[in-house]
Design an enzyme around this catalytic site. Structure first.
Site, PDB file in Angstrom:
ATOM      1  N   ALA A  21     -82.375  43.278 -26.360  1.00 13.23           N
ATOM      2  CA  ALA A  21     -81.060  43.288 -27.005  1.00 13.23           C
ATOM      3  C   ALA A  21     -81.120  44.011 -28.344  1.00 13.23           C
ATOM      4  O   ALA A  21     -80.204  44.769 -28.699  1.00 13.23           O
ATOM      5  CB  ALA A  21     -80.552  41.858 -27.193  1.00 13.23           C
ATOM      6  N   TYR A  48     -97.168  26.783 -30.370  1.00  9.86           N
ATOM      7  CA  TYR A  48     -96.032  27.687 -30.592  1.00  9.86           C
ATOM      8  C   TYR A  48     -95.365  27.383 -31.929  1.00  9.86           C
ATOM      9  O   TYR A  48     -95.060  28.293 -32.708  1.00  9.86           O
ATOM     10  CB  TYR A  48     -95.030  27.533 -29.450  1.00  9.86           C
ATOM     11  CG  TYR A  48     -93.812  28.423 -29.573  1.00  9.86           C
ATOM     12  CD1 TYR A  48     -93.866  29.760 -29.210  1.00  9.86           C
ATOM     13  CD2 TYR A  48     -92.606  27.913 -30.045  1.00  9.86           C
ATOM     14  CE1 TYR A  48     -92.756  30.585 -29.323  1.00  9.86           C
ATOM     15  CE2 TYR A  48     -91.484  28.724 -30.166  1.00  9.86           C
ATOM     16  CZ  TYR A  48     -91.561  30.058 -29.795  1.00  9.86           C
ATOM     17  OH  TYR A  48     -90.455  30.863 -29.916  1.00  9.86           O
TER      18      TYR A  48
END
Length: 254
Positions: A20, A157
């Site tokens: 994107a 993460y």
């Protein structure tokens, strides 16, 4: 920074937020170097940009190693001659096959290598590339709201993204030292393939399913919009912009 006429490098641009952002930067008039370890995904992004009238080239690269970063930047400069914008976006999750704390040490190392080391090394390589033409440049790093608080089922993460946030803030001084602005975007839950990669790659992890029930995921184009803002606003350096769906929390900087 005015984006039109500039050269931008976007990592992890074969899908999701990276794709994107690459498409948006191309629409804004930049030539875009699409970087991904996934050749099929990266080449598809280039095709989409070309179909929309933009200019892009694919470079296959592994941003999780020093050698991969060095070759990626060398290849990018061979294509368009210079770099003005670098978006360190590539990221992976530990997943739940198996998840924490049973994930193999190799997988733990890989998450940190891509998510944290890739951003740090990518920023270092960007500064070096910008020095070659002497006009400075802009770096945008992709962090996450997971870096702002605990994520019990994937602390690796969370830790990797917390590091990106603090690294970005610590790079604010590069604006004065190198004419390089380093900022970060920290998205909430975005409708991208990484949702499935919390699990086995085909489905979300079971621990994520309750959060997905009734959730309104951000479109990756919303993150691309914020990346463009961070690039354009010459006053911003060391900024970490949190982007959440309006139903959860308004966007904020810090």
């Amino acid at each position: 920074m005015e984006i039109a006429g500039k050269v931008a490098l976007v990592t992890g641009a074969g899908s999701g937020i990276g794709r994107a952002c690459a498409e948006r930067l191309a629409r804004e008039g930049a030539k875009v170097v699409v970087v991904d370890i996934d050749a099929a995904g990266g080449e598809e992004t280039v095709r989409r940009i070309a179909a929309a009238g933009g200019e892009a080239a694919f470079v296959q690269g592994d941003v999780g190693t020093p050698e991969g970063i060095a070759e990626t930047f060398r290849a990018a400069k061979r294509v368009f001659g210079r770099l003005d914008i670098v978006h360190n976006n590539a990221g992976i999750m530990t997943g739940d096959t198996p998840g924490w704390p049973d994930a193999p040490l190799e997988k733990v190392h890989r998450v940190i290598s891509v998510n944290t080391s890739g951003v740090i090394m990518g920023t270092r390589a960007a500064v070096e590339a910008f020095r070659e033409h002497g006009d400075g440049g802009v770096v945008v790093n992709t962090a996450s709201i997971a870096g702002l608080g605990p994520l019990p089922f994937d602390p690796v993460y969370a830790a990797s993204k917390a590091a990106v946030i603090h690294f970005t803030k610590s790079c604010a001084m590069l604006k004065e030292l190198e004419n390089v602005r380093v900022n970060a975007v920290a998205p909430g839950m975005v409708d991208t393939p990484i949702i499935a990669k919390t699990g086995d790659g085909t489905r979300p992890a079971k621990w994520l399913e309750p959060s997905l029930e009734g959730a309104v995921l951000l479109p990756p184009e919303r993150i691309a919009e914020e990346v463009v803002r961070l690039i354009r606003d010459d006053t911003l350096a060391g900024e970490v912009s949190v982007v959440m769906h309006e139903s959860a929390q308004p966007a904020a900087g810090g």
